[in-house]
Write an enzyme that holds these catalytic residues in place. Structure first.
Site, mmCIF file in Angstrom:
data_model
loop_
_atom_site.group_PDB
_atom_site.id
_atom_site.type_symbol
_atom_site.label_atom_id
_atom_site.label_comp_id
_atom_site.label_asym_id
_atom_site.label_seq_id
_atom_site.Cartn_x
_atom_site.Cartn_y
_atom_site.Cartn_z
ATOM 1 N N LYS A 22 -90.439 -52.287 53.876
ATOM 2 C CA LYS A 22 -88.974 -52.231 53.753
ATOM 3 C C LYS A 22 -88.522 -51.998 52.314
ATOM 4 O O LYS A 22 -87.715 -51.109 52.044
ATOM 5 C CB LYS A 22 -88.377 -53.557 54.259
ATOM 6 C CG LYS A 22 -86.930 -53.754 53.888
ATOM 7 C CD LYS A 22 -86.400 -55.113 54.307
ATOM 8 C CE LYS A 22 -86.627 -56.244 53.341
ATOM 9 N NZ LYS A 22 -85.652 -56.380 52.250
ATOM 10 N N ASN A 23 -89.069 -52.796 51.381
ATOM 11 C CA ASN A 23 -88.560 -52.724 50.008
ATOM 12 C C ASN A 23 -89.035 -51.480 49.261
ATOM 13 O O ASN A 23 -88.549 -51.197 48.168
ATOM 14 C CB ASN A 23 -88.938 -53.997 49.243
ATOM 15 C CG ASN A 23 -88.115 -55.187 49.716
ATOM 16 O OD1 ASN A 23 -87.154 -55.010 50.466
ATOM 17 N ND2 ASN A 23 -88.498 -56.378 49.295
ATOM 18 N N ARG A 92 -77.605 -56.101 49.748
ATOM 19 C CA ARG A 92 -77.475 -55.853 48.304
ATOM 20 C C ARG A 92 -78.161 -54.581 47.856
ATOM 21 O O ARG A 92 -77.761 -53.954 46.875
ATOM 22 C CB ARG A 92 -78.072 -57.018 47.530
ATOM 23 C CG ARG A 92 -77.355 -58.316 47.689
ATOM 24 C CD ARG A 92 -78.107 -59.369 46.937
ATOM 25 N NE ARG A 92 -78.380 -58.912 45.589
ATOM 26 C CZ ARG A 92 -77.549 -59.049 44.574
ATOM 27 N NH1 ARG A 92 -76.421 -59.672 44.721
ATOM 28 N NH2 ARG A 92 -77.879 -58.578 43.380
ATOM 29 N N CYS A 116 -76.042 -64.504 47.070
ATOM 30 C CA CYS A 116 -76.677 -64.604 48.379
ATOM 31 C C CYS A 116 -77.488 -65.890 48.427
ATOM 32 O O CYS A 116 -77.522 -66.645 47.454
ATOM 33 C CB CYS A 116 -77.530 -63.384 48.666
ATOM 34 S SG CYS A 116 -79.004 -63.307 47.692
ATOM 35 N N ARG A 121 -77.968 -63.578 41.625
ATOM 36 C CA ARG A 121 -78.416 -62.178 41.621
ATOM 37 C C ARG A 121 -77.435 -61.177 40.989
ATOM 38 O O ARG A 121 -76.818 -60.354 41.668
ATOM 39 C CB ARG A 121 -78.789 -61.750 43.045
ATOM 40 C CG ARG A 121 -79.880 -62.623 43.622
ATOM 41 C CD ARG A 121 -80.354 -62.154 44.945
ATOM 42 N NE ARG A 121 -81.176 -60.955 44.878
ATOM 43 C CZ ARG A 121 -81.558 -60.263 45.939
ATOM 44 N NH1 ARG A 121 -81.177 -60.627 47.132
ATOM 45 N NH2 ARG A 121 -82.315 -59.200 45.804
ATOM 46 N N ASP A 304 -91.325 -63.348 47.105
ATOM 47 C CA ASP A 304 -91.091 -63.117 48.536
ATOM 48 C C ASP A 304 -92.153 -63.760 49.426
ATOM 49 O O ASP A 304 -92.044 -63.702 50.654
ATOM 50 C CB ASP A 304 -91.005 -61.612 48.835
ATOM 51 C CG ASP A 304 -89.742 -60.988 48.264
ATOM 52 O OD1 ASP A 304 -88.829 -61.739 47.887
ATOM 53 O OD2 ASP A 304 -89.669 -59.745 48.192
ATOM 54 N N ARG A 396 -83.983 -58.405 59.751
ATOM 55 C CA ARG A 396 -83.661 -57.483 58.645
ATOM 56 C C ARG A 396 -84.932 -56.902 58.037
ATOM 57 O O ARG A 396 -84.922 -55.779 57.526
ATOM 58 C CB ARG A 396 -82.895 -58.229 57.530
ATOM 59 C CG ARG A 396 -81.527 -58.666 57.941
ATOM 60 C CD ARG A 396 -80.824 -59.331 56.785
ATOM 61 N NE ARG A 396 -80.767 -58.418 55.631
ATOM 62 C CZ ARG A 396 -80.198 -58.719 54.474
ATOM 63 N NH1 ARG A 396 -79.639 -59.894 54.314
ATOM 64 N NH2 ARG A 396 -80.186 -57.852 53.492
HETATM 65 C C1 EPZ Z 1 -86.183 -56.985 44.880
HETATM 66 O O1 EPZ Z 1 -84.864 -57.477 44.649
HETATM 67 C C2 EPZ Z 1 -86.467 -57.236 46.349
HETATM 68 N N1 EPZ Z 1 -85.468 -56.552 47.151
HETATM 69 C C3 EPZ Z 1 -86.456 -58.725 46.644
HETATM 70 O O2 EPZ Z 1 -86.864 -58.911 47.991
HETATM 71 C C4 EPZ Z 1 -87.459 -59.429 45.727
HETATM 72 O O3 EPZ Z 1 -87.376 -60.819 45.937
HETATM 73 C C5 EPZ Z 1 -87.169 -59.098 44.268
HETATM 74 O O4 EPZ Z 1 -87.150 -57.662 44.078
HETATM 75 C C6 EPZ Z 1 -88.194 -59.679 43.296
HETATM 76 O O5 EPZ Z 1 -89.460 -59.188 43.597
HETATM 77 C C7 EPZ Z 1 -85.627 -55.264 47.429
HETATM 78 O O6 EPZ Z 1 -86.579 -54.620 47.012
HETATM 79 C C8 EPZ Z 1 -84.593 -54.635 48.270
HETATM 80 P P1 EPZ Z 1 -85.005 -58.051 40.768
HETATM 81 P P2 EPZ Z 1 -84.125 -57.103 43.288
HETATM 82 O O7 EPZ Z 1 -83.948 -57.201 40.190
HETATM 83 O O8 EPZ Z 1 -84.526 -55.753 42.868
HETATM 84 C C9 EPZ Z 1 -82.603 -60.882 37.773
HETATM 85 C C10 EPZ Z 1 -86.728 -59.696 50.202
HETATM 86 O O9 EPZ Z 1 -86.863 -60.854 50.684
HETATM 87 N N2 EPZ Z 1 -81.676 -59.759 37.573
HETATM 88 O O10 EPZ Z 1 -86.426 -57.680 40.501
HETATM 89 O O11 EPZ Z 1 -82.697 -57.406 43.499
HETATM 90 C C11 EPZ Z 1 -82.548 -61.461 39.181
HETATM 91 O O12 EPZ Z 1 -81.466 -62.350 39.328
HETATM 92 C C12 EPZ Z 1 -85.938 -59.483 48.929
HETATM 93 O O13 EPZ Z 1 -87.204 -58.682 50.740
HETATM 94 C C13 EPZ Z 1 -80.707 -59.859 36.602
HETATM 95 O O14 EPZ Z 1 -80.581 -60.864 35.923
HETATM 96 O O15 EPZ Z 1 -84.769 -58.198 42.326
HETATM 97 C C14 EPZ Z 1 -83.910 -62.097 39.301
HETATM 98 O O16 EPZ Z 1 -83.908 -63.343 38.652
HETATM 99 C C15 EPZ Z 1 -85.192 -60.681 48.497
HETATM 100 N N3 EPZ Z 1 -79.864 -58.798 36.427
HETATM 101 C C16 EPZ Z 1 -84.815 -61.144 38.499
HETATM 102 O O17 EPZ Z 1 -83.931 -60.401 37.660
HETATM 103 C C17 EPZ Z 1 -79.957 -57.648 37.169
HETATM 104 O O18 EPZ Z 1 -79.172 -56.726 36.951
HETATM 105 C C18 EPZ Z 1 -85.611 -60.170 39.348
HETATM 106 O O19 EPZ Z 1 -84.769 -59.543 40.292
HETATM 107 C C19 EPZ Z 1 -80.979 -57.562 38.140
HETATM 108 C C20 EPZ Z 1 -81.829 -58.630 38.336
#
Ligand code: EPZ
Length: 417
Positions: A22-23, A92, A116, A121, A304, A396
């Site tokens: 999915k991701n 998102r 969420c 996030r 995850d 999902r």
């Molecule tokens: C991706 O989310 C995945 N989603 C998430 O999977 C996964 O948990 C996450 O990566 C971490 O591996 C998809 O791929 C659709 P990040 P993403 O940006 O890209 C902070 C699932 O269950 N951050 O790598 O949104 C954030 O808050 C989902 O399938 C900022 O501060 O995650 C977090 O602490 C849930 N500012 C860290 O970075 C930003 O602009 C990593 O988040 C962006 C992120």
């Protein structure tokens, strides 16, 4: 709302098959907006999040068709650069259209994602990256309004490793004028598979598999066909189910290289592992040994899989500690697991798990995708019956999880309601 009725069924055995990721598919679907014409993605499971992304691409003007695991996206006529609130609030990952729309149409209007169940996030890193490529960004009435007549290459330093921001920036930079350098880029397999797609489309990107990426913008990209990578989180969920079983289970069609951190932890719990190409056989231990986990960006232990691994530790011999450094508040499953008579205490953002001999079935509620999967695993090992409600979260991101687990001996029934 549908629920799962899960009966104690710990004697899992046989082969269970992993679907496409999915991701990895979500960003690749958005990236198809960059190459006018029809791209085809293979090994695509039937998931609600992918349907939501297909809906969004149709709103933007693409034609999306799905049949038998094959998705075609024709982006010849994209014309409407907007991701509306009703779709972004559902998912998102809709933010993934920001980079492609800016690159292709010079503007984008994307609803600002809210919080969420797994934390606040923010999307600041996505926006800073777009600004580094010359986009003007304004936030107004809950929407991100971005524009750039022509994106230009630039240097992007990510303060924090972010999968989404790295991919969004990549999708914008491939059509920007000149060279972009990215520092502290995320290295998740989903980033690599997006790079693979962009390279196939004709993009120039160097540094795949590292935290420094160099992109030389090109004039245009071309539609392609691509096989999607296996879902490492679905695979990991099944591997944990196997570790909780009393018999060997083989998880088929996965990529063990994407699962190194989990496999290492499973060995520490006493599991025997045999890897044969894309198949991993788990020989579960008689007594599960306690071990600690700390989630980190890839190649660290994935956030995850934190909830699912927590279930394994609930039944371990001894005390373990689980800390999530990626999403520090991602512990909504803890209270539900304690309803099943797990013994977990939160000490600030660290779960202290005192292993118990058995869990006891009860009614629990799913709060997010991976927490739901964890509750299903807990239901399999809990004595009696566990009812997991609000399982729309699980649909999902898992394609027919109950059918797959039932095929190796689980007793899970979906009750529609
Ligand atoms: C991706 O989310 C995945 N989603 C998430 O999977 C996964 O948990 C996450 O990566 C971490 O591996 C998809 O791929 C659709 P990040 P993403 O940006 O890209 C902070 C699932 O269950 N951050 O790598 O949104 C954030 O808050 C989902 O399938 C900022 O501060 O995650 C977090 O602490 C849930 N500012 C860290 O970075 C930003 O602009 C990593 O988040 C962006 C992120």
């Amino acid at each position: 709302m549908d629920k799962f009725i899960v009966e104690h069924s710990r004697e899992l055995s046989g082969k269970i098959y992993v679907s496409g990721a999915k991701n990895a598919i979500l960003p690749v679907m958005a990236a198809c907006l960059l190459a006018p014409g029809k791209s085809v993605l293979k090994n695509v499971p039937n998931l609600i999040d992918l349907k939501t992304m297909a809906h969004l691409l149709r709103v933007i003007g693409a034609r999306v068709d799905y049949e038998n695991g094959s998705m075609s996206i024709d982006s010849k006529d994209v014309c409407y650069p907007e991701a509306p609130y009703e779709l972004v609030s559902k998912m998102r990952a809709s933010i993934y259209v920001l980079g492609p729309l800016l690159a292709r149409l010079g503007k984008a209007r994307v609803s600002f994602p809210g919080g969420c169940a797994i934390g606040t996030r923010p999307v600041d890193l996505h926006l800073k990256a777009m600004e580094a490529l010359g986009a003007e960004i304004e936030i107004e009435h809950g929407y991100i309004n971005a524009k750039a007549d022509q994106l230009t290459g630039g240097d992007i330093y990510f303060e924090k490793s972010s999968v989404g921001a790295t991919i969004n920036a990549l999708m914008a930079a491939v059509l920007a004028k000149g060279k972009t350098r990215m520092f502290n880029a995320a290295m998740e397999p989903e980033v690599d598979s997006t790079i693979d797609l962009l390279l196939k489309m004709g993009a120039k990107i160097e540094g795949k598999g590292s935290t420094t990426l160099e992109i030389e913008g090109v004039e245009e990209l071309f539609p392609v066909q691509m096989e999607m990578i296996p879902d490492r989180i679905e695979a990991g969920t099944f591997l944990v189910a196997a570790a909780l079983s009393t018999k060997p289970v083989t998880v088929c069609n996965c990529n063990p290289e994407h699962l190194t951190a989990l496999l290492e932890k499973l060995r520490e719990t006493g599991c025997g592992l045999q890897i044969n190409g894309g198949d991993i056989t788990v020989n579960p231990p008689e007594t599960i040994k306690a071990t600690n986990i700390l989630t980190l960006p890839h190649p660290g232990f994935p956030t995850d899989l934190q909830a699912q691994f927590t279930v394994l530790m609930c039944l371990a011999d001894g005390i373990s500690f689980v800390e999530d450094t990626v999403f520090p508040d991602r512990f909504m499953h803890v209270a539900e697991l304690n309803r099943l008579q797990a013994d977990i205490q939160m000490q600030r953002n660290v779960a202290r798990i005192n292993g118990v001999k058995k869990l006891s079935g009860a009614e629990v509620m799913a709060t997010d995708l991976r927490a739901s999967a964890a509750l299903v695993l807990a239901g399999l090992v809990a004595e009696g019956t566990t009812t997991v409600s609000r399982i729309y979260h699980i649909d999902r991101g898992y394609d027919r999880i109950e059918e797959k687990l039932n095929s190796i001996g689980a007793k899970i029934r979906r009750e529609q309601g």
